[in-house]
Design a protein around this motif. Structure first.
Motif, mmCIF file in Angstrom:
data_model
loop_
_atom_site.group_PDB
_atom_site.id
_atom_site.type_symbol
_atom_site.label_atom_id
_atom_site.label_comp_id
_atom_site.label_asym_id
_atom_site.label_seq_id
_atom_site.Cartn_x
_atom_site.Cartn_y
_atom_site.Cartn_z
ATOM 1 N N GLU A 139 0.838 -1.209 0.000
ATOM 2 C CA GLU A 139 0.000 0.000 0.000
ATOM 3 C C GLU A 139 0.870 1.255 0.000
ATOM 4 N N PHE A 140 1.980 1.194 0.746
ATOM 5 C CA PHE A 140 2.880 2.348 0.819
ATOM 6 C C PHE A 140 3.442 2.695 -0.562
ATOM 7 N N PHE A 141 3.993 1.701 -1.248
ATOM 8 C CA PHE A 141 4.622 1.971 -2.544
ATOM 9 C C PHE A 141 3.594 2.387 -3.598
ATOM 10 N N GLN A 142 2.384 1.890 -3.486
ATOM 11 C CA GLN A 142 1.336 2.310 -4.411
ATOM 12 C C GLN A 142 0.995 3.778 -4.191
ATOM 13 N N LEU A 143 0.935 4.189 -2.906
ATOM 14 C CA LEU A 143 0.642 5.582 -2.589
ATOM 15 C C LEU A 143 1.793 6.490 -3.010
ATOM 16 N N ARG A 144 3.019 6.027 -2.774
ATOM 17 C CA ARG A 144 4.171 6.847 -3.158
ATOM 18 C C ARG A 144 4.204 7.064 -4.665
ATOM 19 N N SER A 145 3.818 6.049 -5.417
ATOM 20 C CA SER A 145 3.792 6.177 -6.872
ATOM 21 C C SER A 145 2.800 7.256 -7.320
ATOM 22 N N GLN A 146 1.689 7.382 -6.571
ATOM 23 C CA GLN A 146 0.683 8.393 -6.922
ATOM 24 C C GLN A 146 1.241 9.813 -6.771
ATOM 25 N N LEU A 206 4.843 10.559 -6.390
ATOM 26 C CA LEU A 206 6.194 10.779 -6.903
ATOM 27 C C LEU A 206 6.515 9.941 -8.136
ATOM 28 N N GLY A 207 5.574 9.108 -8.582
ATOM 29 C CA GLY A 207 5.809 8.248 -9.735
ATOM 30 C C GLY A 207 5.748 8.987 -11.060
ATOM 31 N N LYS A 208 5.904 8.215 -12.146
ATOM 32 C CA LYS A 208 5.956 8.803 -13.484
ATOM 33 C C LYS A 208 4.678 9.524 -13.884
ATOM 34 N N LYS A 209 3.533 9.091 -13.319
ATOM 35 C CA LYS A 209 2.260 9.710 -13.682
ATOM 36 C C LYS A 209 1.769 10.682 -12.616
ATOM 37 N N SER A 210 2.637 11.030 -11.662
ATOM 38 C CA SER A 210 2.245 11.928 -10.579
ATOM 39 C C SER A 210 2.164 13.372 -11.067
ATOM 40 N N PHE A 211 1.555 14.226 -10.253
ATOM 41 C CA PHE A 211 1.473 15.645 -10.580
ATOM 42 C C PHE A 211 2.869 16.255 -10.710
ATOM 43 N N ILE A 212 3.787 15.864 -9.797
ATOM 44 C CA ILE A 212 5.125 16.443 -9.783
ATOM 45 C C ILE A 212 5.837 16.228 -11.115
ATOM 46 N N ILE A 213 5.883 14.990 -11.568
ATOM 47 C CA ILE A 213 6.590 14.695 -12.826
ATOM 48 C C ILE A 213 5.889 15.348 -14.010
ATOM 49 N N SER A 214 4.571 15.333 -13.990
ATOM 50 C CA SER A 214 3.812 15.968 -15.070
ATOM 51 C C SER A 214 4.090 17.464 -15.124
ATOM 52 N N ALA A 215 4.145 18.096 -13.939
ATOM 53 C CA ALA A 215 4.392 19.537 -13.889
ATOM 54 C C ALA A 215 5.789 19.878 -14.397
ATOM 55 N N PHE A 216 6.784 19.058 -14.044
ATOM 56 C CA PHE A 216 8.146 19.309 -14.519
ATOM 57 C C PHE A 216 8.208 19.246 -16.044
ATOM 58 N N SER A 217 7.447 18.331 -16.638
ATOM 59 C CA SER A 217 7.484 18.191 -18.096
ATOM 60 C C SER A 217 6.854 19.383 -18.805
ATOM 61 N N LYS A 218 6.015 20.146 -18.087
ATOM 62 C CA LYS A 218 5.342 21.305 -18.693
ATOM 63 C C LYS A 218 6.145 22.592 -18.552
ATOM 64 N N LEU A 219 7.291 22.531 -17.829
ATOM 65 C CA LEU A 219 8.088 23.738 -17.632
ATOM 66 C C LEU A 219 8.600 24.314 -18.944
ATOM 67 N N ARG A 220 8.836 23.428 -19.926
ATOM 68 C CA ARG A 220 9.385 23.886 -21.202
ATOM 69 C C ARG A 220 8.465 24.880 -21.904
ATOM 70 N N ASP A 221 7.172 24.863 -21.544
ATOM 71 C CA ASP A 221 6.210 25.743 -22.209
ATOM 72 C C ASP A 221 6.152 27.130 -21.578
ATOM 73 N N LEU A 222 6.854 27.346 -20.459
ATOM 74 C CA LEU A 222 6.792 28.611 -19.748
ATOM 75 C C LEU A 222 7.897 29.550 -20.215
ATOM 76 N N ASP A 223 7.694 30.835 -20.004
ATOM 77 C CA ASP A 223 8.743 31.796 -20.283
ATOM 78 C C ASP A 223 9.836 31.637 -19.229
ATOM 79 N N PRO A 224 11.082 32.117 -19.513
ATOM 80 C CA PRO A 224 12.211 31.873 -18.598
ATOM 81 C C PRO A 224 11.953 32.276 -17.151
#
Length: 341
Positions: free
Chosen positions: A23-30, A32-50
């Motif tokens: 249960e712990f690792f499933q929650l952590r994946s939500q 900090l995992g590849k489909k988490s908000f954090i990783i998704s947000a980092f991938s969208k940084l390229r669209d922002l101004d400097p």
């Protein structure tokens, strides 16, 4: 970019109801995992101004650090529950732990971990290099001191052995091949092969004829390069200051001193106010010289770039409080065991 402010509170509440490691690792994946908000947000940084990118990246890094620490602290209690339930007293004791990740490797990875979410690619270059990639393409003049044998390790080669042994000329006594003096050679190789824009990091070993308590003939360096439209020195300052504050996990006093490097113009040395030691030089940086970009077939009317480079051993000495750089390579287990994995 909207960054939820309640992620830490929500994760804390959910962790209280976790009853098993699964249960712990499933929650952590939500979180900090590849489909988490954090990783998704980092991938969208390229669209922002400097400016927005630097601000959002800083907030995301702080949020990621807090979530990572929260889950690391919680894992210990979850594991203790599992060990208590599954302990078999008939099994032999655990063997001695031998070895750990080297402190230089730890610091290298810590630097890389900061830049990866900002979409920097990692390139490893040749440690044995030609004069062209190590000096000529980086705008080093022919008579620059770094190109002399007392500063650079030149290698014997077939062409060199056939040269006139009675000649006193440096050009005849030096080989075309050498041990690279910096990881900037990787930047040249990458610009010649990759499409623009380019965001890259090049870690690796470099070699110079130098040895004392703060210098080694072989050491580890990481250099960064950004080539994109509308890149400014302000972008460079922003990323360096944010990196240093993230690395040392505190607000830093940072100053940029004018300096000279053949491959950047303008150039600067970066100093930090560190503890009771006053101002300490930490890295070098600057805007990529137009000659370097042109030599790599980069359109200087469309693209500009900045670069920075730092010695990993210097960072490690400050981070761990080590006074002699040679300790890192002494193979002294008493020293290395201070840095367990």
């Amino acid at each position: 970019m909207q960054i939820p402010q309640d992620l830490i509170e929500t994760a804390t509440l959910k962790l209280k109801s976790v009853q098993s490691e699964a249960e712990f690792f499933q929650l952590r994946s939500q979180y900090l995992g590849k489909k988490s908000f954090i990783i998704s947000a980092f991938s969208k940084l390229r669209d922002l101004d400097p400016q927005s990118k630097a601000s959002a990246a800083k907030e995301l890094n702080i949020l990621k650090s807090k979530l990572t620490k929260l889950f690391e602290d919680s894992l210990a209690s979850i594991e203790s529950i599992g060990e208590h339930d599954q302990l078999d007293v008939t099994l032999p004791a655990d063997p001695y732990l031998i070895g750990s990740e080297h402190p230089i490797t730890k610091i290298s990875q810590k630097v890389i971990d900061y830049f990866i979410p900002l979409n920097y690619q990692i390139f490893s270059g040749n440690e044995i290099e030609t004069d062209f990639y190590n000096f000529e393409a980086l705008n080093f003049p022919e008579n620059h001191p770094a190109r002399q044998m007392h500063d650079t390790f030149y290698l014997n080669s077939n062409s060199n052995s056939n040269s006139n042994s009675n000649s006193n000329s440096n050009s005849n006594s030096k080989s075309e091949y050498l041990l690279r003096t910096h990881t900037s050679n990787t930047q040249i190789n990458s610009m010649l092969k990759e499409d623009m824009p380019l965001y890259m990091l090049s870690p690796g070993r470099v070699y110079r004829c130098d040895s004392d308590t703060t210098h080694l003939p072989m050491f580890t360096q990481i250099e960064g390069l950004v080539v994109d439209e509308d890149v400014t020195f302000g972008d460079l300052k922003g990323i360096i200051i944010d990196f240093l504050e993230n690395f040392f996990n505190e607000k830093m006093e940072v100053r940029f001193r004018p300096s000279y490097f053949p491959f950047t113009e303008p150039s600067a040395e970066v100093d930090i106010k560190f503890g009771n030691q006053g101002w300490l030089e930490i890295l070098g940086c600057g805007m990529v010289h137009p000659n370097v970009l042109k030599g790599c077939n980069v359109d200087t009317k469309k693209y500009r770039g900045f670069a920075f480079g730092m010695g990993i051993e210097r960072l490690a000495m400050l981070y761990y409080g080590v006074s002699d750089i040679r300790d890192f390579y002494s193979s002294n287990l008493d020293f290395l065991n201070q840095f367990p994995s």
